[in-house]
Design a protein around this motif. Structure first.
Motif, PDB file in Angstrom:
ATOM      1  N   PHE A  22       0.838  -1.189   0.000  1.00  0.00           N
ATOM      2  CA  PHE A  22       0.000   0.000   0.000  1.00  0.00           C
ATOM      3  C   PHE A  22       0.877   1.244   0.000  1.00  0.00           C
ATOM      4  CE2 PHE A  22      -3.728  -2.320   0.307  1.00  0.00           C
ATOM      5  CZ  PHE A  22      -4.844  -1.510   0.531  1.00  0.00           C
ATOM      6  N   ALA A  23       0.358   2.312  -0.574  1.00  0.00           N
ATOM      7  CA  ALA A  23       1.023   3.620  -0.556  1.00  0.00           C
ATOM      8  C   ALA A  23      -0.014   4.683  -0.240  1.00  0.00           C
ATOM      9  CB  ALA A  23       1.691   3.915  -1.903  1.00  0.00           C
ATOM     10  N   GLY A  24       0.425   5.738   0.385  1.00  0.00           N
ATOM     11  CA  GLY A  24      -0.496   6.833   0.707  1.00  0.00           C
ATOM     12  C   GLY A  24      -0.375   7.233   2.161  1.00  0.00           C
ATOM     13  N   PRO A  25      -1.312   8.050   2.657  1.00  0.00           N
ATOM     14  CA  PRO A  25      -2.582   8.427   2.015  1.00  0.00           C
ATOM     15  C   PRO A  25      -2.453   9.610   1.068  1.00  0.00           C
ATOM     16  CG  PRO A  25      -2.500   9.339   4.212  1.00  0.00           C
ATOM     17  CD  PRO A  25      -1.241   8.541   4.039  1.00  0.00           C
ATOM     18  N   TYR A  26      -3.432   9.721   0.157  1.00  0.00           N
ATOM     19  CA  TYR A  26      -3.571  10.855  -0.742  1.00  0.00           C
ATOM     20  C   TYR A  26      -4.952  11.480  -0.518  1.00  0.00           C
ATOM     21  CZ  TYR A  26       0.558   9.103  -3.160  1.00  0.00           C
ATOM     22  OH  TYR A  26       1.832   8.675  -3.458  1.00  0.00           O
ATOM     23  N   GLN A  27      -5.007  12.794  -0.650  1.00  0.00           N
ATOM     24  CA  GLN A  27      -6.270  13.497  -0.452  1.00  0.00           C
ATOM     25  C   GLN A  27      -7.083  13.482  -1.749  1.00  0.00           C
ATOM     26  OE1 GLN A  27      -7.411  14.606   2.456  1.00  0.00           O
ATOM     27  NE2 GLN A  27      -5.529  13.923   3.470  1.00  0.00           N
ATOM     28  N   ILE A  28      -8.331  13.022  -1.650  1.00  0.00           N
ATOM     29  CA  ILE A  28      -9.225  12.911  -2.794  1.00  0.00           C
ATOM     30  C   ILE A  28     -10.438  13.814  -2.566  1.00  0.00           C
ATOM     31  CG2 ILE A  28     -10.644  11.344  -4.176  1.00  0.00           C
ATOM     32  CD1 ILE A  28      -7.710  10.846  -4.486  1.00  0.00           C
ATOM     33  N   LEU A  29     -10.819  14.572  -3.585  1.00  0.00           N
ATOM     34  CA  LEU A  29     -12.003  15.417  -3.488  1.00  0.00           C
ATOM     35  C   LEU A  29     -13.265  14.558  -3.502  1.00  0.00           C
ATOM     36  CD1 LEU A  29     -11.059  18.302  -5.966  1.00  0.00           C
ATOM     37  CD2 LEU A  29     -11.173  18.458  -3.475  1.00  0.00           C
ATOM     38  N   ARG A  30     -14.221  14.909  -2.658  1.00  0.00           N
ATOM     39  CA  ARG A  30     -15.483  14.177  -2.630  1.00  0.00           C
ATOM     40  C   ARG A  30     -16.331  14.472  -3.870  1.00  0.00           C
ATOM     41  NH1 ARG A  30     -16.786  11.949   2.353  1.00  0.00           N
ATOM     42  NH2 ARG A  30     -15.379  12.525   4.061  1.00  0.00           N
ATOM     43  N   THR A  38     -12.257  17.009   1.313  1.00  0.00           N
ATOM     44  CA  THR A  38     -11.402  15.929   0.833  1.00  0.00           C
ATOM     45  C   THR A  38     -11.450  14.762   1.802  1.00  0.00           C
ATOM     46  OG1 THR A  38      -9.451  16.844   1.966  1.00  0.00           O
ATOM     47  CG2 THR A  38      -9.857  17.554  -0.313  1.00  0.00           C
ATOM     48  N   THR A  39     -11.088  13.618   1.307  1.00  0.00           N
ATOM     49  CA  THR A  39     -11.016  12.407   2.119  1.00  0.00           C
ATOM     50  C   THR A  39      -9.756  11.641   1.746  1.00  0.00           C
ATOM     51  OG1 THR A  39     -12.170  10.382   2.764  1.00  0.00           O
ATOM     52  CG2 THR A  39     -12.331  11.051   0.457  1.00  0.00           C
ATOM     53  N   LYS A  40      -9.329  10.778   2.629  1.00  0.00           N
ATOM     54  CA  LYS A  40      -8.105  10.022   2.382  1.00  0.00           C
ATOM     55  C   LYS A  40      -8.382   8.845   1.455  1.00  0.00           C
ATOM     56  CE  LYS A  40      -5.759  11.058   6.755  1.00  0.00           C
ATOM     57  NZ  LYS A  40      -5.182  10.470   7.994  1.00  0.00           N
ATOM     58  N   ALA A  41      -7.405   8.548   0.631  1.00  0.00           N
ATOM     59  CA  ALA A  41      -7.448   7.367  -0.229  1.00  0.00           C
ATOM     60  C   ALA A  41      -6.049   6.783  -0.308  1.00  0.00           C
ATOM     61  CB  ALA A  41      -7.967   7.714  -1.623  1.00  0.00           C
ATOM     62  N   TYR A  42      -5.968   5.521  -0.645  1.00  0.00           N
ATOM     63  CA  TYR A  42      -4.692   4.812  -0.694  1.00  0.00           C
ATOM     64  C   TYR A  42      -4.556   4.107  -2.041  1.00  0.00           C
ATOM     65  CZ  TYR A  42      -4.901   5.602   4.336  1.00  0.00           C
ATOM     66  OH  TYR A  42      -5.005   6.200   5.564  1.00  0.00           O
ATOM     67  N   ILE A  43      -3.333   3.726  -2.360  1.00  0.00           N
ATOM     68  CA  ILE A  43      -3.047   3.049  -3.624  1.00  0.00           C
ATOM     69  C   ILE A  43      -2.488   1.668  -3.313  1.00  0.00           C
ATOM     70  CG2 ILE A  43      -1.708   3.102  -5.754  1.00  0.00           C
ATOM     71  CD1 ILE A  43      -1.626   6.145  -5.495  1.00  0.00           C
ATOM     72  N   ALA A  44      -3.159   0.649  -3.836  1.00  0.00           N
ATOM     73  CA  ALA A  44      -2.675  -0.724  -3.725  1.00  0.00           C
ATOM     74  C   ALA A  44      -1.899  -1.058  -4.994  1.00  0.00           C
ATOM     75  CB  ALA A  44      -3.837  -1.692  -3.547  1.00  0.00           C
ATOM     76  N   ILE A  45      -0.659  -1.484  -4.828  1.00  0.00           N
ATOM     77  CA  ILE A  45       0.184  -1.813  -5.978  1.00  0.00           C
ATOM     78  C   ILE A  45       0.478  -3.307  -5.962  1.00  0.00           C
ATOM     79  CG2 ILE A  45       2.228  -1.111  -4.646  1.00  0.00           C
ATOM     80  CD1 ILE A  45       3.566  -0.453  -7.343  1.00  0.00           C
ATOM     81  N   PHE A  46       0.214  -3.950  -7.093  1.00  0.00           N
ATOM     82  CA  PHE A  46       0.504  -5.371  -7.284  1.00  0.00           C
ATOM     83  C   PHE A  46       1.646  -5.497  -8.289  1.00  0.00           C
ATOM     84  CE2 PHE A  46      -3.903  -5.008  -6.060  1.00  0.00           C
ATOM     85  CZ  PHE A  46      -4.090  -6.026  -5.140  1.00  0.00           C
ATOM     86  N   VAL A  47       2.653  -6.265  -7.952  1.00  0.00           N
ATOM     87  CA  VAL A  47       3.835  -6.431  -8.796  1.00  0.00           C
ATOM     88  C   VAL A  47       3.992  -7.898  -9.148  1.00  0.00           C
ATOM     89  CG1 VAL A  47       6.315  -6.031  -9.014  1.00  0.00           C
ATOM     90  CG2 VAL A  47       4.932  -4.484  -7.628  1.00  0.00           C
ATOM     91  N   CYS A  48       4.107  -8.197 -10.443  1.00  0.00           N
ATOM     92  CA  CYS A  48       4.336  -9.572 -10.886  1.00  0.00           C
ATOM     93  C   CYS A  48       5.758  -9.983 -10.534  1.00  0.00           C
ATOM     94  CB  CYS A  48       4.105  -9.670 -12.395  1.00  0.00           C
ATOM     95  SG  CYS A  48       4.485 -11.303 -13.079  1.00  0.00           S
ATOM     96  N   MET A  49       5.921 -11.136  -9.926  1.00  0.00           N
ATOM     97  CA  MET A  49       7.235 -11.580  -9.470  1.00  0.00           C
ATOM     98  C   MET A  49       8.147 -11.989 -10.618  1.00  0.00           C
ATOM     99  SD  MET A  49       7.027 -11.309  -6.133  1.00  0.00           S
ATOM    100  CE  MET A  49       7.887 -12.448  -5.079  1.00  0.00           C
ATOM    101  N   SER A  50       7.581 -12.425 -11.744  1.00  0.00           N
ATOM    102  CA  SER A  50       8.413 -12.932 -12.841  1.00  0.00           C
ATOM    103  C   SER A  50       8.651 -11.896 -13.929  1.00  0.00           C
ATOM    104  CB  SER A  50       7.774 -14.187 -13.452  1.00  0.00           C
ATOM    105  OG  SER A  50       6.459 -13.903 -13.902  1.00  0.00           O
ATOM    106  N   THR A  51       7.663 -11.036 -14.233  1.00  0.00           N
ATOM    107  CA  THR A  51       7.817 -10.053 -15.319  1.00  0.00           C
ATOM    108  C   THR A  51       7.992  -8.630 -14.809  1.00  0.00           C
ATOM    109  OG1 THR A  51       5.423  -9.637 -15.504  1.00  0.00           O
ATOM    110  CG2 THR A  51       6.329 -11.483 -16.749  1.00  0.00           C
ATOM    111  N   LYS A  52       7.806  -8.380 -13.518  1.00  0.00           N
ATOM    112  CA  LYS A  52       7.902  -7.054 -12.904  1.00  0.00           C
ATOM    113  C   LYS A  52       6.848  -6.088 -13.429  1.00  0.00           C
ATOM    114  CE  LYS A  52      12.800  -7.197 -11.641  1.00  0.00           C
ATOM    115  NZ  LYS A  52      14.098  -6.488 -11.727  1.00  0.00           N
ATOM    116  N   ALA A  53       5.792  -6.620 -14.033  1.00  0.00           N
ATOM    117  CA  ALA A  53       4.675  -5.763 -14.434  1.00  0.00           C
ATOM    118  C   ALA A  53       3.950  -5.272 -13.189  1.00  0.00           C
ATOM    119  CB  ALA A  53       3.712  -6.536 -15.336  1.00  0.00           C
ATOM    120  N   LYS A  54       3.305  -4.106 -13.304  1.00  0.00           N
ATOM    121  CA  LYS A  54       2.666  -3.484 -12.152  1.00  0.00           C
ATOM    122  C   LYS A  54       1.195  -3.214 -12.439  1.00  0.00           C
ATOM    123  CE  LYS A  54       6.902  -1.490 -10.350  1.00  0.00           C
ATOM    124  NZ  LYS A  54       7.725  -2.380 -11.186  1.00  0.00           N
TER     125      LYS A  54
END
Length: 222
Positions: A22-30, A38-54
């Motif tokens: 997870f990354a954040g928080p970031y402020q998001i407009l309602r 504004t309200t808080k929001a977060y970013i979920a990042i998924f990374v492929c272990m073999s190709t490093k795609a995100k």
């Protein structure tokens, strides 16, 4: 330096083995307009272990339910994830317990071949030791790369829709980066291998955007 894990060097379908953070928080407009809260929001990042795609997902909070929703969107677009690695965040541990209970409930409702298929389709969750972020260097580097673009783009608060659009563009940029060194001796036939080649057969970004760095921000639309 120790040996890389087996999943890092074994060929596999993209995102079959993934890491998550997870990354954040970031402020998001309602909503749009002046004077909006504004309200808080977060970013979920998924990374492929073999190709490093995100893969990037915008999440409203840090609850297990919000993460399960993001995980379901991730699986629906990228395919089944057999193994998922993460740290021992409370939302991750809680989500793992809920997913295990959901798979167990599904196995009780179906019998025979269907039950076996559901059991095989379950995601096995792996947690790195507590207070050991160096063991999750792959997704920590992904968070760093994502923040590199976010810090240079965000000059004001965005709405949920605008932030989702921005994350998709950053995702395309990250999946267009070269995975191998480029040979400078042959500049006419440069076609580096990127994570996008494993996802869609080519880099997501082929045509560069127009250069806007010399245009005042006040002359640009939102």
């Amino acid at each position: 330096m120790g040996d890389l894990p087996r999943v890092r060097i074994t060929p596999a379908r993209p995102f079959l083995h993934s890491g998550e953070d997870f990354a954040g928080p970031y402020q998001i407009l309602r909503s749009k307009g002046r004077g909006c809260n504004t309200t808080k929001a977060y970013i979920a990042i998924f990374v492929c272990m073999s190709t490093k795609a995100k893969h990037l997902e915008l999440v409203g909070d840090l609850t297990s339910e919000a993460f399960i929703g993001a995980f379901r969107r991730f699986v629906a677009r990228r395919g089944r994830c057999a193994h998922l690695w993460s740290d021992q965040g409370r939302n991750f541990v809680g989500a793992n317990k809920e997913l295990v209970a959901a798979w167990a409930d599904a196995k009780m409702k179906f019998e025979g071949h269907i039950s076996e298929m559901l059991a095989l389709d379950g995601t096995q969750w792996h947690f790195i030791p507590a207070y050991s972020p160096h063991m999750g260097g792959l997704w920590e580097a992904g968070v760093k790369s994502m923040k590199y673009h976010m810090k240079r783009i965000l000059t004001c608060n965005l709405t949920y829709e605008e932030m989702t659009t921005l994350l998709c563009q950053i995702e395309a940029c990250l999946n267009s980066r070269p995975l191998s060194p480029i040979d400078d001796s042959d500049t006419d036939n440069i076609l580096p291998l990127t994570p996008g080649h494993f996802l869609i057969g080519e880099a997501p970004i082929n045509v560069p955007h127009s250069d806007l760095k010399n245009i005042p921000v006040s002359h640009l639309s939102r």
